[in-house]
Every structure is written in C-alpha cells, then in structure tokens.
Scaffold this motif. Structure first.
Motif, mmCIF file in Angstrom:
data_model
loop_
_atom_site.group_PDB
_atom_site.id
_atom_site.type_symbol
_atom_site.label_atom_id
_atom_site.label_comp_id
_atom_site.label_asym_id
_atom_site.label_seq_id
_atom_site.Cartn_x
_atom_site.Cartn_y
_atom_site.Cartn_z
ATOM 1 N N HIS A 171 1.103 -1.547 0.032
ATOM 2 C CA HIS A 171 0.623 -0.335 -0.011
ATOM 3 C C HIS A 171 0.835 1.050 0.003
ATOM 4 O O HIS A 171 0.162 2.223 -0.646
ATOM 5 N N VAL A 172 1.987 0.734 0.535
ATOM 6 C CA VAL A 172 2.471 2.302 0.607
ATOM 7 C C VAL A 172 3.487 2.674 -0.430
ATOM 8 O O VAL A 172 3.662 3.874 -1.353
ATOM 9 N N LEU A 173 3.880 1.871 -1.228
ATOM 10 C CA LEU A 173 5.016 2.186 -3.078
ATOM 11 C C LEU A 173 3.334 2.380 -3.680
ATOM 12 O O LEU A 173 4.017 2.720 -4.457
ATOM 13 N N ARG A 174 2.212 2.049 -3.933
ATOM 14 C CA ARG A 174 1.434 2.627 -3.946
ATOM 15 C C ARG A 174 0.660 3.909 -4.083
ATOM 16 O O ARG A 174 -0.242 4.426 -4.823
ATOM 17 N N ASP A 175 1.144 4.247 -2.701
ATOM 18 C CA ASP A 175 0.636 6.021 -2.372
ATOM 19 C C ASP A 175 0.982 6.387 -2.907
ATOM 20 O O ASP A 175 1.883 6.908 -3.817
ATOM 21 N N ALA A 176 0.694 7.925 -3.177
ATOM 22 C CA ALA A 176 0.798 9.076 -3.701
ATOM 23 C C ALA A 176 1.597 9.857 -3.727
ATOM 24 O O ALA A 176 2.648 10.545 -4.176
ATOM 25 N N ARG A 177 1.625 9.613 -2.073
ATOM 26 C CA ARG A 177 2.922 10.121 -1.066
ATOM 27 C C ARG A 177 4.138 9.431 -1.962
ATOM 28 O O ARG A 177 5.312 10.652 -1.983
ATOM 29 N N TYR A 178 3.920 8.377 -2.367
ATOM 30 C CA TYR A 178 5.532 7.844 -2.397
ATOM 31 C C TYR A 178 5.886 7.735 -4.133
ATOM 32 O O TYR A 178 6.804 8.323 -4.195
ATOM 33 N N ALA A 179 5.306 8.186 -4.626
ATOM 34 C CA ALA A 179 5.159 8.722 -6.097
ATOM 35 C C ALA A 179 6.078 9.772 -6.000
ATOM 36 O O ALA A 179 6.500 10.966 -6.719
ATOM 37 N N GLU A 180 4.480 11.044 -5.088
ATOM 38 C CA GLU A 180 5.119 12.131 -4.744
ATOM 39 C C GLU A 180 6.909 12.665 -4.510
ATOM 40 O O GLU A 180 7.400 13.826 -5.051
ATOM 41 N N LEU A 181 7.127 12.038 -3.584
ATOM 42 C CA LEU A 181 8.356 11.550 -2.698
ATOM 43 C C LEU A 181 9.292 11.833 -4.158
ATOM 44 O O LEU A 181 10.685 12.305 -3.657
ATOM 45 N N MET A 182 9.313 10.475 -4.637
ATOM 46 C CA MET A 182 10.795 10.180 -5.609
ATOM 47 C C MET A 182 10.253 11.444 -6.247
ATOM 48 O O MET A 182 11.689 11.841 -7.127
#
Length: 348
Positions: free
Chosen positions: A180-191
C-alpha cells in the motif's frame, strides 16, 4: 523561467541511474517466409512462461571523477542511492525479503548522505519528512523477517516452529502494508520531488552559491572535512561507550554505518589501500554490533508475542532467555574491536 534556472549547472555523469527501456517502442517487421510444401508444418507446442527468479539489487559502486566539484559529487551519489532504491521496488512488490533489505540499504545510504551534507544542501522540511516516513514504513517487516528467519534459528534445544510461524505472520502483515505504501501517491510524489530537487539544485540560494562555498570546490579536497566529521563522531561515541549499554551500542552502530557510507561514497577520490583497511575494520565492527542489535530488537518483538497462544508464549519466553544470555556473551571482547576502529583514519 524557474527561479532556480539561473543557478542550474550541467548534470554530472551519473553511472548508476537506470536508463529508460525503449525496446517496447521499436517494431521490427520480419519478412514473410513461405513454408516448404514437401515438409510438415511444425506442431503447435505449449509455451510455458518462465519468470526469472527474483534477485535483490545491491548498490553499484559510486564513480566520481577527479575534477568533480563537491556539488557534482553530491548529486551523483544521491542518484546512485535512488537507483538502488528504485531497482528493488519490483521485488518488494512481490514481497521478496532480500529486495526489501536492499531497498532499505539504499534508503539508509541516502539518509546518511543527506545528514552528511545537512549544512551545505539541506532538503526542504516536507521532503525530509517524507524520506523519514518511508524509512519508518519499511523497517518493521525487515525486523520480523530477521527474527523469523535468522534469530530464532540460532536458539538450540527447542522446536520453535509455532513461534517462527507467529513471527512470519507478523512479517507477512507488514509486507502487505508496504504494498500500500509503494502504491500510495505520497511515495510517487516523494521520488518525483527528490529527483527534481537534485536535478535543479534547489539547495542553492536565489543569488547563487557564495564564491567560497565548499560545494564549488573540487570534491577531492572539500569532502575531507565531511569525512573527518564522520570519523570524529564515531570515535567520540566509542570513547563514551559501556560494553553493556545497548542503546549506546546502537548509537555507535549508526555512527559506524555513516562513516562507512561516507568512505564508500568518496572511495574513488581517496587512497585505495587506506580506504580498504578502514572499511575492513568498520565491517568487522558492524558485524559484531549488527548481531547484538538483532538480539536487542528480537527481545522487543518477542515481548509482543507473549500474548499469543500458550505454545507461542512459552517458546517466546525460552528464546528471550537464551538471547539475553547470548547478548551478554557476545558483548564480551567488544572493546578490542571498538578500539581498533576508534584510532583508524582515512583523512590523514
């Protein structure tokens, strides 16, 4: 024009960043081949799709050029860390244990780099917070994996299958959360934000870096104060350590990791033999402290399992007793390893 554009320099050569795969964008047309009439047509055979075995991706060596500025080196090292993080995502999504471990290593290397440059290139507070968030999300699964697959196996004289299964169940739950974390928008935004921050060098002030900034100097010279800081921090923590102080050992372990990563980052610009000896001593220390840390973490995790079935609770109590005694024994003789590291330097 972006307010950062006037300060942007050419991006240095970065060897560890994955390049886009363009094979899917190329269409190759084969000429039609007429079958020979006097030969039988090949029979249709079922094709079994074979999936390549998962492999965790370790960090590529950081390649720095002698004429690089410290700013160029910082940018190249950061992208090297990002490459390791992203290369392990496919394995982590398939809940591959070692892929998660290497993704965490890449993230630890990145955090160590940012800490090393905290006064020269501090990331924005929200970006730093997101990096710490990701680190916190990845940690528990690895801790339970180590308990189930390594620490419990070291305990003789007990069939701890029920306990191991309970630990595996906890690990599985945390691995599922990571999906769930890696599919979370926050992860994509972080990278995305991290890469933009690095590419556009957003640590630079509006009017550019001061002419005397260490970031503008050759990395071979201006990295030395950063390396000395890592060495001194480690030596200071070793000097004040009591062998039986578990939190103190953990602080030494963290300082040793940062010193090791710093030496590995700038290895190309340092005396080869001196770095090799220095890293060898650090690796020995990290192995000893890593084992002790695994035991300390295991004790806390086993405490969480004492409320399970009576069988799990009994096995947890037995294992906790064993690792407590084992930890005391392993701490004996640690002073010699610590002393050997405390007097080592690569910045002489």
């Amino acid at each position: 024009m972006s307010k950062h554009s006037k300060n942007k320099q050419a991006t240095p050569e970065i060897e560890a960043v994955a390049t886009p795969d363009l094979t899917g964008a190329i269409t190759i047309t084969e000429p039609a081949v007429e079958p020979q009439l006097d030969q039988p047509l090949p029979k249709d055979e079922p094709i079994e799709a074979k999936e390549a075995p998962l492999a965790a991706v370790k960090a590529e060596p950081v390649r720095l050029r002698g004429r690089m500025t410290l700013e160029d080196a910082f940018q190249a090292i950061a992208f090297n860390c990002i490459a390791q993080i992203e290369a392990n995502v496919p394995g982590v999504l398939k809940q591959h244990v070692e892929s998660l471990h290497q993704m965490r290593v890449g993230l630890r290397r990145l955090r160590a780099l940012l800490a090393m440059f905290e006064e020269l290139a501090p990331p924005p507070v929200p970006l730093h917070a997101s990096i710490e968030w990701l680190s916190g999300e990845l940690g528990p699964a690895r801790d339970w994996d180590v308990l189930a697959d390594s620490t419990i196996k070291r305990v003789p004289g007990i069939d701890a299958q029920a306990l191991r299964q309970a630990a595996h169940d906890r690990a599985t739950g945390h691995h599922a959360q990571i999906l769930h974390v890696l599919r979370d928008a926050r992860y994509a935004e972080l990278m995305t934000q991290l890469k933009d921050w690095l590419l556009e060098r957003r640590w630079r002030p509006e009017d550019g870096l001061p002419t005397d900034s260490p970031l503008l100097e050759r990395a071979a010279r201006s990295a030395l104060p950063l390396l000395r800081t890592a060495e001194k921090r480690l030596a200071k923590r070793i000097d004040g350590l009591d062998d039986h102080d578990a939190p103190g050992r953990h602080r030494v372990r963290i300082a040793a990791k940062k010193a090791r990563y710093a030496a590995e980052f700038f290895r190309d610009l340092l005396p080869a033999q001196r770095v090799k000896r220095y890293l060898g001593h650090l690796e020995k220390l990290q192995d000893r402290l890593g084992d002790l840390n695994d035991l300390a973490v295991a004790d806390h995790l086993l405490e969480e399992l004492k409320g399970g079935s009576s069988q799990v609770a009994k096995q947890a109590a037995y294992v906790r007793g064993y690792i407590a005694a084992s930890g005391e024994a392993d701490a004996q003789g640690l002073s010699k390893v610590l002393a050997a590291v405390a007097k080592r330097r690569i910045t002489r």
